[in-house]
Write a protein that holds these residues in place. Structure first.
Motif, mmCIF file in Angstrom:
data_model
loop_
_atom_site.group_PDB
_atom_site.id
_atom_site.type_symbol
_atom_site.label_atom_id
_atom_site.label_comp_id
_atom_site.label_asym_id
_atom_site.label_seq_id
_atom_site.Cartn_x
_atom_site.Cartn_y
_atom_site.Cartn_z
ATOM 1 N N ARG A 208 -10.427 13.796 4.631
ATOM 2 C CA ARG A 208 -11.549 13.493 3.743
ATOM 3 C C ARG A 208 -11.253 12.134 3.134
ATOM 4 O O ARG A 208 -10.190 11.921 2.552
ATOM 5 N N MET A 209 -12.174 11.161 3.258
ATOM 6 C CA MET A 209 -11.922 9.795 2.830
ATOM 7 C C MET A 209 -13.046 9.301 1.930
ATOM 8 O O MET A 209 -14.204 9.690 2.090
ATOM 9 N N GLY A 210 -12.679 8.443 0.986
ATOM 10 C CA GLY A 210 -13.679 7.870 0.108
ATOM 11 C C GLY A 210 -13.037 7.023 -0.964
ATOM 12 O O GLY A 210 -11.822 6.784 -0.973
ATOM 13 N N TYR A 211 -13.876 6.574 -1.903
ATOM 14 C CA TYR A 211 -13.406 5.718 -2.991
ATOM 15 C C TYR A 211 -13.130 6.567 -4.228
ATOM 16 O O TYR A 211 -14.014 7.283 -4.699
ATOM 17 N N ALA B 48 -6.306 1.940 5.055
ATOM 18 C CA ALA B 48 -7.362 2.410 4.163
ATOM 19 C C ALA B 48 -7.011 2.139 2.705
ATOM 20 O O ALA B 48 -7.855 1.668 1.929
ATOM 21 N N THR B 49 -5.773 2.421 2.323
ATOM 22 C CA THR B 49 -5.349 2.192 0.941
ATOM 23 C C THR B 49 -5.457 0.727 0.571
ATOM 24 O O THR B 49 -5.928 0.385 -0.527
ATOM 25 N N ALA B 50 -5.043 -0.149 1.471
ATOM 26 C CA ALA B 50 -5.134 -1.587 1.207
ATOM 27 C C ALA B 50 -6.574 -2.027 1.008
ATOM 28 O O ALA B 50 -6.841 -3.043 0.352
ATOM 29 N N ASP B 51 -7.529 -1.247 1.541
ATOM 30 C CA ASP B 51 -8.949 -1.562 1.400
ATOM 31 C C ASP B 51 -9.607 -0.769 0.279
ATOM 32 O O ASP B 51 -10.823 -0.769 0.142
ATOM 33 N N GLY B 52 -8.798 -0.065 -0.531
ATOM 34 C CA GLY B 52 -9.331 0.660 -1.679
ATOM 35 C C GLY B 52 -9.819 2.061 -1.388
ATOM 36 O O GLY B 52 -10.412 2.707 -2.258
ATOM 37 N N ASP C 199 -14.178 1.460 12.114
ATOM 38 C CA ASP C 199 -13.889 0.905 13.439
ATOM 39 C C ASP C 199 -12.461 0.394 13.506
ATOM 40 O O ASP C 199 -11.760 0.580 14.514
ATOM 41 N N ARG C 200 -12.010 -0.257 12.430
ATOM 42 C CA ARG C 200 -10.644 -0.760 12.426
ATOM 43 C C ARG C 200 -9.632 0.393 12.435
ATOM 44 O O ARG C 200 -8.633 0.354 13.149
ATOM 45 N N LEU C 201 -9.909 1.424 11.652
ATOM 46 C CA LEU C 201 -9.005 2.570 11.624
ATOM 47 C C LEU C 201 -8.948 3.249 12.991
ATOM 48 O O LEU C 201 -7.888 3.716 13.421
ATOM 49 N N GLN C 202 -10.074 3.298 13.673
ATOM 50 C CA GLN C 202 -10.102 3.870 15.017
ATOM 51 C C GLN C 202 -9.210 3.065 15.956
ATOM 52 O O GLN C 202 -8.456 3.634 16.761
ATOM 53 N N ALA D 40 0.822 -1.214 0.000
ATOM 54 C CA ALA D 40 0.000 0.000 0.000
ATOM 55 C C ALA D 40 0.854 1.261 0.000
ATOM 56 O O ALA D 40 0.390 2.315 -0.443
ATOM 57 N N ILE D 41 2.102 1.182 0.477
ATOM 58 C CA ILE D 41 2.973 2.362 0.481
ATOM 59 C C ILE D 41 3.135 2.897 -0.937
ATOM 60 O O ILE D 41 3.074 4.106 -1.178
#
Length: 336
Positions: free
Chosen positions: A307-310, A269-273, A133-136, A111-112
């Protein structure tokens, strides 16, 4: 570890995002440790007079180094601010043994190379609650809280403070001069914010309830952007997931921990798209940062607004910022 191994780790570390892509770090390595320093020659005295945001950037680089080591089968430990004689000696990453990399280690290291800041509008998809929840939990491991901005009154207050801070910045000649020193028109630039990574047109005209930073204020032509078709249907208003990250303290140690937490959050987050971009205008100015603590009833100090999203298809092209060669930032010395 040998010089080439450290070069590979530092190459991964320097993929960390940094405020205005200033890359405010330098590294020294011996056989069993990597030391990370703040590079004051790359300071932003107007935007970041306390170096808070640049120290956070260095914390991200530290975590990226830890992730790269783990994927290479190296267990490490991190010590922060151990040199009282040199406050710019931010961290030591020490090799303590060998491990068998897990699938997660490999995914985060991959992901890097894939992570980059996405300022274009996201797809109209929400970030799943399970991922948040995981990021938290990832952030909490570094003593950093992770708060989605979900209540309408919190959103209204945060948007107002961002817009107010952006207005203040655009009215400050010193800020504008400093900003322009870090905007790059050369696609081969090794630092700064490339124009190709900035969405075309005035960011205030985009259909979003969140204002991204205007990197080309004052230089945009009147005809920038595509002409408006009066018969076209109105575009969907982007409503990204916005999260606030913060710490109980507000010193260099807290900033480094916030950076390490942010680095881990961005890679998971990146690894999850999921992509991200900062909305830090309201945190740039002490007045709006203090008001955010009050308006949102925060216990602690806000360090990052994301700001996060796909990302939409095609937005990744031309968005990756340059990086300085490893040889410019890394010095390898004999042990002892």
């Amino acid at each position: 570890m040998e010089q080439q191994q450290w070069a590979t780790v530092v190459e991964a570390a320097t993929r960390a995002p940094s405020i205005h892509n200033t890359q405010p770090w330098r590294f020294t390595a011996t056989a069993d440790q990597l030391d990370v320093f703040l590079d004051r020659a790359r300071a932003l005295p107007v935007l970041d007079p306390t170096q808070r945001q640049q120290v956070i950037s260095c914390g991200i680089a530290v975590e990226f180094a830890v992730v790269a080591l783990a994927a290479a089968g190296v267990l490490s430990e991190v010590e922060l601010l151990t040199d009282d004689a040199d406050p710019d000696h931010l961290a030591t990453v020490r090799v303590i043994g060998a491990i068998v990399p897990t699938d997660e280690d490999a995914a985060l290291a991959a992901a890097i190379g894939h992570r980059h800041t996405v300022r274009d509008p996201f797809e109209p998809r929400i970030v799943p609650a399970g991922l948040l929840d995981r990021l938290q939990a990832e952030a909490a491991a570094f003593g950093t809280w992770f708060k989605p901005v979900t209540r309408s009154e919190e959103e209204v207050a945060t948007v107002f403070l961002i817009d107010r801070a952006e207005e203040m910045e655009q009215g400050d000649p010193a800020y504008l001069a400093e900003l322009q020193r870090w905007v790059r028109t050369d696609p081969g630039a090794v630092d700064g914010v490339p124009v190709g990574a900035v969405p075309a047109g005035d960011p205030h005209g985009r259909p979003s309830n969140w204002s991204i930073r205007d990197f080309v204020v004052g230089t945009r032509g009147h005809d920038a952007g595509a002409p408006v078709d009066p018969d076209a249907p109105p575009p969907d208003v982007e409503r990204p997931t916005v999260v606030l990250m913060g710490t109980d303290g507000d010193d260099r140690y807290a900033w480094l921990q916030a950076g390490r937490a942010l680095g881990r959050v961005l890679l998971v987050a990146t690894a999850d798209g999921v992509a991200a971009s900062p909305l830090t205008q309201a945190l740039d100015w002490p007045a709006t940062r203090t008001r955010m603590r009050s308006r949102l009833s925060l216990v602690g100090h806000p360090q990052m607004l994301l700001r996060m999203g796909y990302p939409r298809e095609g937005t990744a092209a031309g968005s990756v910022s340059g990086r300085r060669p490893v040889g410019e930032v890394l010095t390898v010395s004999p042990a002892g």
